[in-house]
Design a protein around this motif. Sequence first.
Motif, PDB file in Angstrom:
ATOM      1  N   GLN A   1      -0.544   4.890 -12.796  1.00 37.89           N
ATOM      2  CA  GLN A   1      -0.809   6.101 -13.390  1.00 37.89           C
ATOM      3  C   GLN A   1      -2.181   7.178 -13.001  1.00 37.89           C
ATOM      4  OE1 GLN A   1      -0.142   5.336 -17.574  1.00 37.89           O
ATOM      5  NE2 GLN A   1       2.199   5.197 -17.198  1.00 37.89           N
ATOM      6  N   LEU A   2      -2.881   5.943 -12.421  1.00 40.71           N
ATOM      7  CA  LEU A   2      -4.182   6.782 -12.016  1.00 40.71           C
ATOM      8  C   LEU A   2      -4.115   7.934 -11.067  1.00 40.71           C
ATOM      9  CD1 LEU A   2      -6.223   3.586 -11.468  1.00 40.71           C
ATOM     10  CD2 LEU A   2      -6.592   5.192 -13.459  1.00 40.71           C
ATOM     11  N   PRO A   3      -4.987   8.821 -10.976  1.00 38.86           N
ATOM     12  CA  PRO A   3      -4.620   9.731  -9.796  1.00 38.86           C
ATOM     13  C   PRO A   3      -5.011   8.896  -8.464  1.00 38.86           C
ATOM     14  CG  PRO A   3      -6.380  10.548 -11.588  1.00 38.86           C
ATOM     15  CD  PRO A   3      -5.846   9.185 -11.809  1.00 38.86           C
ATOM     16  N   VAL A   4      -4.278   9.479  -7.530  1.00 41.13           N
ATOM     17  CA  VAL A   4      -4.255   8.767  -6.022  1.00 41.13           C
ATOM     18  C   VAL A   4      -5.424   8.611  -5.650  1.00 41.13           C
ATOM     19  CG1 VAL A   4      -3.368   9.102  -3.760  1.00 41.13           C
ATOM     20  CG2 VAL A   4      -1.996  10.007  -5.508  1.00 41.13           C
TER      21      VAL A   4
ATOM     22  N   GLU B   1      -5.567   4.469  -4.869  1.00 45.51           N
ATOM     23  CA  GLU B   1      -5.756   3.903  -3.669  1.00 45.51           C
ATOM     24  C   GLU B   1      -7.105   2.895  -3.480  1.00 45.51           C
ATOM     25  OE1 GLU B   1      -5.788   7.199  -0.804  1.00 45.51           O
ATOM     26  OE2 GLU B   1      -7.863   7.923  -1.676  1.00 45.51           O
ATOM     27  N   ILE B   2      -8.162   3.456  -4.147  1.00 38.79           N
ATOM     28  CA  ILE B   2      -9.587   2.559  -4.070  1.00 38.79           C
ATOM     29  C   ILE B   2      -8.961   1.242  -4.923  1.00 38.79           C
ATOM     30  CG2 ILE B   2     -11.906   2.215  -4.909  1.00 38.79           C
ATOM     31  CD1 ILE B   2     -11.451   4.349  -2.736  1.00 38.79           C
TER      32      ILE B   2
ATOM     33  N   ILE C   1       0.687  -1.178   0.219  1.00 40.37           N
ATOM     34  CA  ILE C   1      -0.046  -0.051   0.084  1.00 40.37           C
ATOM     35  C   ILE C   1       0.884   1.436   0.132  1.00 40.37           C
ATOM     36  CG2 ILE C   1      -0.341   0.160   2.477  1.00 40.37           C
ATOM     37  CD1 ILE C   1      -3.061   0.875  -0.225  1.00 40.37           C
ATOM     38  N   VAL C   2       1.875   1.194   0.637  1.00 42.59           N
ATOM     39  CA  VAL C   2       3.132   2.571   0.774  1.00 42.59           C
ATOM     40  C   VAL C   2       3.507   2.803  -0.699  1.00 42.59           C
ATOM     41  CG1 VAL C   2       4.987   3.550   1.597  1.00 42.59           C
ATOM     42  CG2 VAL C   2       3.527   2.302   3.336  1.00 42.59           C
ATOM     43  N   PHE C   3       3.979   1.483  -1.366  1.00 37.17           N
ATOM     44  CA  PHE C   3       4.425   1.649  -2.489  1.00 37.17           C
ATOM     45  C   PHE C   3       3.525   2.128  -3.645  1.00 37.17           C
ATOM     46  CE2 PHE C   3       6.112   0.262  -6.689  1.00 37.17           C
ATOM     47  CZ  PHE C   3       7.215   0.702  -6.757  1.00 37.17           C
ATOM     48  N   SER C   4       2.176   1.852  -3.485  1.00 39.17           N
ATOM     49  CA  SER C   4       1.306   2.113  -4.430  1.00 39.17           C
ATOM     50  C   SER C   4       1.367   3.784  -4.364  1.00 39.17           C
ATOM     51  CB  SER C   4      -0.158   1.634  -4.132  1.00 39.17           C
ATOM     52  OG  SER C   4      -0.830   2.189  -3.067  1.00 39.17           O
ATOM     53  N   TYR C   5       1.654   4.405  -3.157  1.00 36.04           N
ATOM     54  CA  TYR C   5       1.558   5.940  -3.162  1.00 36.04           C
ATOM     55  C   TYR C   5       2.851   6.481  -3.613  1.00 36.04           C
ATOM     56  CZ  TYR C   5      -2.858   6.131  -0.439  1.00 36.04           C
ATOM     57  OH  TYR C   5      -4.205   6.039  -0.123  1.00 36.04           O
ATOM     58  N   VAL C   6       3.947   5.966  -3.009  1.00 37.10           N
ATOM     59  CA  VAL C   6       5.231   6.924  -3.195  1.00 37.10           C
ATOM     60  C   VAL C   6       6.039   6.299  -4.297  1.00 37.10           C
ATOM     61  CG1 VAL C   6       5.591   7.246  -0.760  1.00 37.10           C
ATOM     62  CG2 VAL C   6       6.500   5.028  -1.602  1.00 37.10           C
ATOM     63  N   LYS C   7       5.696   5.226  -4.898  1.00 31.62           N
ATOM     64  CA  LYS C   7       6.612   4.688  -6.284  1.00 31.62           C
ATOM     65  C   LYS C   7       7.980   4.531  -6.058  1.00 31.62           C
ATOM     66  CE  LYS C   7       2.647   6.320  -8.925  1.00 31.62           C
ATOM     67  NZ  LYS C   7       2.383   7.238 -10.194  1.00 31.62           N
ATOM     68  N   ASN C   8       8.573   4.423  -4.833  1.00 29.38           N
ATOM     69  CA  ASN C   8       9.850   4.311  -4.721  1.00 29.38           C
ATOM     70  C   ASN C   8      10.441   3.210  -3.495  1.00 29.38           C
ATOM     71  OD1 ASN C   8      12.517   5.191  -3.176  1.00 29.38           O
ATOM     72  ND2 ASN C   8      12.686   6.409  -4.994  1.00 29.38           N
ATOM     73  N   HIS C   9      11.106   2.290  -4.024  1.00 25.55           N
ATOM     74  CA  HIS C   9      11.509   1.194  -2.911  1.00 25.55           C
ATOM     75  C   HIS C   9      12.093   1.741  -1.456  1.00 25.55           C
ATOM     76  CE1 HIS C   9       9.965  -2.115  -5.465  1.00 25.55           C
ATOM     77  NE2 HIS C   9      10.639  -1.630  -6.235  1.00 25.55           N
ATOM     78  N   HIS C  10      13.114   2.640  -1.843  1.00 20.50           N
ATOM     79  CA  HIS C  10      13.610   3.289  -0.728  1.00 20.50           C
ATOM     80  C   HIS C  10      12.717   3.651   0.363  1.00 20.50           C
ATOM     81  CE1 HIS C  10      17.365   1.709  -2.026  1.00 20.50           C
ATOM     82  NE2 HIS C  10      17.272   2.379  -3.068  1.00 20.50           N
ATOM     83  N   THR C  11      12.055   4.793  -0.221  1.00 20.59           N
ATOM     84  CA  THR C  11      10.833   5.501   0.459  1.00 20.59           C
ATOM     85  C   THR C  11      10.072   4.533   0.977  1.00 20.59           C
ATOM     86  OG1 THR C  11      11.238   7.427  -1.308  1.00 20.59           O
ATOM     87  CG2 THR C  11       9.221   7.344   0.342  1.00 20.59           C
ATOM     88  N   MET C  12       9.291   3.668   0.363  1.00 15.83           N
ATOM     89  CA  MET C  12       8.552   2.662   0.824  1.00 15.83           C
ATOM     90  C   MET C  12       9.135   1.869   1.989  1.00 15.83           C
ATOM     91  SD  MET C  12       7.608  -1.182  -0.428  1.00 15.83           S
ATOM     92  CE  MET C  12       9.395  -1.382  -0.692  1.00 15.83           C
ATOM     93  N   GLU C  13      10.435   1.609   2.039  1.00 21.29           N
ATOM     94  CA  GLU C  13      11.000   0.809   3.323  1.00 21.29           C
ATOM     95  C   GLU C  13      11.029   1.905   4.459  1.00 21.29           C
ATOM     96  OE1 GLU C  13      11.607  -2.196   3.910  1.00 21.29           O
ATOM     97  OE2 GLU C  13      11.210  -2.991   1.800  1.00 21.29           O
ATOM     98  N   ASP C  14      11.228   3.216   4.203  1.00 28.76           N
ATOM     99  CA  ASP C  14      11.371   4.092   5.230  1.00 28.76           C
ATOM    100  C   ASP C  14       9.954   4.211   5.825  1.00 28.76           C
ATOM    101  OD1 ASP C  14      14.193   4.500   5.060  1.00 28.76           O
ATOM    102  OD2 ASP C  14      13.959   6.252   3.669  1.00 28.76           O
ATOM    103  N   ILE C  15       9.120   4.415   4.950  1.00 28.57           N
ATOM    104  CA  ILE C  15       7.857   4.665   5.509  1.00 28.57           C
ATOM    105  C   ILE C  15       7.115   3.585   6.167  1.00 28.57           C
ATOM    106  CG2 ILE C  15       5.130   5.189   4.859  1.00 28.57           C
ATOM    107  CD1 ILE C  15       6.694   7.208   2.594  1.00 28.57           C
ATOM    108  N   THR C  16       7.449   2.344   5.576  1.00 22.85           N
ATOM    109  CA  THR C  16       7.280   1.021   6.299  1.00 22.85           C
ATOM    110  C   THR C  16       7.345   0.998   7.719  1.00 22.85           C
ATOM    111  OG1 THR C  16       6.808   0.238   4.258  1.00 22.85           O
ATOM    112  CG2 THR C  16       6.954  -1.298   6.237  1.00 22.85           C
ATOM    113  N   GLN C  17       8.658   1.446   7.984  1.00 17.43           N
ATOM    114  CA  GLN C  17       9.447   1.544   9.334  1.00 17.43           C
ATOM    115  C   GLN C  17       8.658   2.413  10.001  1.00 17.43           C
ATOM    116  OE1 GLN C  17      13.610   2.058   9.054  1.00 17.43           O
ATOM    117  NE2 GLN C  17      13.970  -0.215   8.153  1.00 17.43           N
ATOM    118  N   GLU C  18       8.462   3.565   9.431  1.00 18.65           N
ATOM    119  CA  GLU C  18       7.624   4.635  10.265  1.00 18.65           C
ATOM    120  C   GLU C  18       6.331   4.111  10.747  1.00 18.65           C
ATOM    121  OE1 GLU C  18       7.223   8.535   8.770  1.00 18.65           O
ATOM    122  OE2 GLU C  18       9.386   8.336   7.801  1.00 18.65           O
TER     123      GLU C  18
END
Length: 170
Positions: free
Chosen positions: A120-123, A127-128, A26-43
């Motif tokens: 590519q869909l709007p957020v 998300e839905i 779910i985080v990756f579906s928003y941020v589209k970046n693996h490193h950021t996804m890992e950081d947010i997942t930890q948060e």
Amino acid sequence: MDLKRKKHASEFNSIVELYVNDIRKIVFSYVKNHHTMEDITQEVFLTAYNSFHTFRGEGSIKNWLLKIAVNKSKDYLKSWNHRKVQMTHWFSKEEQSNEDTEETVISTLRDQELANSIMQLPVKYREIIILYYYQELDTNEISSLLELNVNTVKTRLIRSRDLLKRRLDI
């Protein structure tokens, strides 16, 4: 560490192991970046651990974690850090060993095309789709998670399907 804290940590580790992949998706579906996804997942899990005592048990732990993940992801998208990143291969299903190479390639390409179209869909539509099809939440759960009216969720689901059909020429 006292016995009570060890037990709490052990229980929480079980929760992390059970839901970490769902949260990452779910985080990756928003941020589209693996490193950021890992950081947010930890948060997400750090926040959940620190506020576990506030979990009222009205819904499932998974939905509670998903709500934290959605909020953290949206916060990131609003932050100055956010930058556009190309999506990498992610939504594809695991290869089945009994498929021949040609079928596997065709299936992988189809999955990549679908994943790219979804990303590519709007957020508000993406998300839905992710929550409904990939997290297998019903419209009532999505409504609660995103704090939207159920009819709004249903409308966005219909519109997102239509957008995908047009993009994929189905």
